[in-house]
Motif scaffolding. Structure first.
Motif, mmCIF file in Angstrom:
data_model
loop_
_atom_site.group_PDB
_atom_site.id
_atom_site.type_symbol
_atom_site.label_atom_id
_atom_site.label_comp_id
_atom_site.label_asym_id
_atom_site.label_seq_id
_atom_site.Cartn_x
_atom_site.Cartn_y
_atom_site.Cartn_z
ATOM 1 N N ARG A 28 0.888 -1.172 0.000
ATOM 2 C CA ARG A 28 0.000 0.000 0.000
ATOM 3 C C ARG A 28 0.920 1.213 0.000
ATOM 4 N N GLN A 29 0.695 2.081 -0.978
ATOM 5 C CA GLN A 29 1.524 3.268 -1.061
ATOM 6 C C GLN A 29 0.733 4.437 -1.650
ATOM 7 N N GLU A 39 -3.999 9.148 -4.289
ATOM 8 C CA GLU A 39 -4.654 8.082 -3.519
ATOM 9 C C GLU A 39 -3.616 7.151 -2.906
ATOM 10 N N PHE A 40 -4.042 6.472 -1.854
ATOM 11 C CA PHE A 40 -3.269 5.373 -1.285
ATOM 12 C C PHE A 40 -3.777 4.116 -1.981
ATOM 13 N N ASP A 90 13.994 1.433 -1.427
ATOM 14 C CA ASP A 90 14.835 2.526 -1.901
ATOM 15 C C ASP A 90 14.658 3.713 -0.954
ATOM 16 N N ASP A 91 15.613 4.645 -0.983
ATOM 17 C CA ASP A 91 15.562 5.807 -0.097
ATOM 18 C C ASP A 91 14.311 6.657 -0.301
ATOM 19 N N ASP A 92 13.775 6.672 -1.513
ATOM 20 C CA ASP A 92 12.600 7.505 -1.802
ATOM 21 C C ASP A 92 11.311 6.689 -1.877
ATOM 22 N N GLU A 93 11.323 5.509 -1.283
ATOM 23 C CA GLU A 93 10.186 4.587 -1.354
ATOM 24 C C GLU A 93 9.591 4.402 0.043
ATOM 25 N N VAL A 103 -9.286 -2.356 -4.659
ATOM 26 C CA VAL A 103 -8.218 -2.404 -5.662
ATOM 27 C C VAL A 103 -8.666 -1.609 -6.880
ATOM 28 N N ARG A 104 -7.858 -0.605 -7.239
ATOM 29 C CA ARG A 104 -8.186 0.253 -8.380
ATOM 30 C C ARG A 104 -7.048 0.306 -9.386
ATOM 31 N N ASP A 105 -6.055 -0.521 -9.204
ATOM 32 C CA ASP A 105 -4.868 -0.556 -10.049
ATOM 33 C C ASP A 105 -4.989 -1.726 -11.025
ATOM 34 N N SER A 106 -4.835 -1.468 -12.319
ATOM 35 C CA SER A 106 -5.104 -2.496 -13.329
ATOM 36 C C SER A 106 -4.176 -3.713 -13.226
ATOM 37 N N LYS A 107 -2.886 -3.515 -13.003
ATOM 38 C CA LYS A 107 -1.988 -4.667 -12.920
ATOM 39 C C LYS A 107 -2.348 -5.559 -11.738
ATOM 40 N N THR A 108 -2.809 -4.936 -10.664
ATOM 41 C CA THR A 108 -3.193 -5.688 -9.471
ATOM 42 C C THR A 108 -4.492 -6.449 -9.717
ATOM 43 N N ILE A 109 -5.423 -5.841 -10.411
ATOM 44 C CA ILE A 109 -6.669 -6.536 -10.761
ATOM 45 C C ILE A 109 -6.369 -7.748 -11.625
ATOM 46 N N ILE A 110 -5.504 -7.591 -12.615
ATOM 47 C CA ILE A 110 -5.113 -8.716 -13.478
ATOM 48 C C ILE A 110 -4.501 -9.833 -12.644
#
Length: 184
Positions: free
Chosen positions: A66-67, A74-75, A142-145, A166-173
């Motif tokens: 979760r990011q 959005e998160f 990573d330092d910025d993650e 879940v609203r992210d396409s790669k995650t839905i797939i």
């Protein structure tokens, strides 16, 4: 019925390229193209080196992150993923992202699918892998993650799809693949 696989009558021809942005992650061109009917039009194209994403299932748990994503503000709940560094191979990038984001190592990766994210304006191409024989280790962000690892039981995957979590396409797939594979 047989289909003619010659689609050249649909092809656009690039007449002029104007690079308007050259960044670390993307490049943006504003092109003039000739359409199949001979007319001209403009195209805004985002070039990206590609990305990887991973299905990580271990002991009946699917691993997510979760990011905060600034573009949609959005998160988001997503599968582990990251960009392919210039000169890197997709599988090497996938192994690196698995370790960085959720602190896991896999004995092997299986390529599940490849797809474009938004081909109407971008060439970004994503490789979806399934991590096999996972061993949990230490997360190496990573330092910025900044992200949280989310562990979701397999029996809850249908629910998070249906409730809008879940609203992210790669995650839905990826979730749909796991639901099918495990007959959930």
């Amino acid at each position: 019925m047989t289909e003619n696989n010659n689609y050249n009558h649909l092809k656009e021809k690039i007449i002029h390229v104007d690079r308007v942005f050259d960044g670390k992650v993307i490049q943006v061109d504003h092109d003039t193209v000739e359409l199949p009917n001979g007319e001209q039009s403009k195209r805004e194209i985002v070039y990206h080196n590609g990305a990887v994403c991973l299905i990580a299932v271990h002991e009946d748990i699917m691993y997510f992150v979760r990011q905060y994503r600034i573009a949609p503000d959005e998160f988001l709940l997503e599968i582990p993923a990251g960009k392919i560094e210039k000169g890197d191979f997709p599988e090497a990038s996938a192994k690196r992202e698995l370790e960085e984001e959720i602190g896991a190592a896999a004995d092997r990766l299986e390529l599940i699918h490849e797809f474009y994210v938004s081909p109407g304006f971008s060439n970004e191409f994503v490789y979806l892998y399934e991590a096999k024989d996972i061993k949990m280790q230490t997360q190496k962000l990573d330092d910025d993650e900044f992200l949280d690892v989310a562990k979701i039981p397999l029996q809850n995957l249908r629910q998070i799809l249906s409730d809008g979590s879940v609203r992210d396409s790669k995650t839905i797939i990826a979730i749909q693949y796991v639901i099918e594979k495990y007959n959930l």
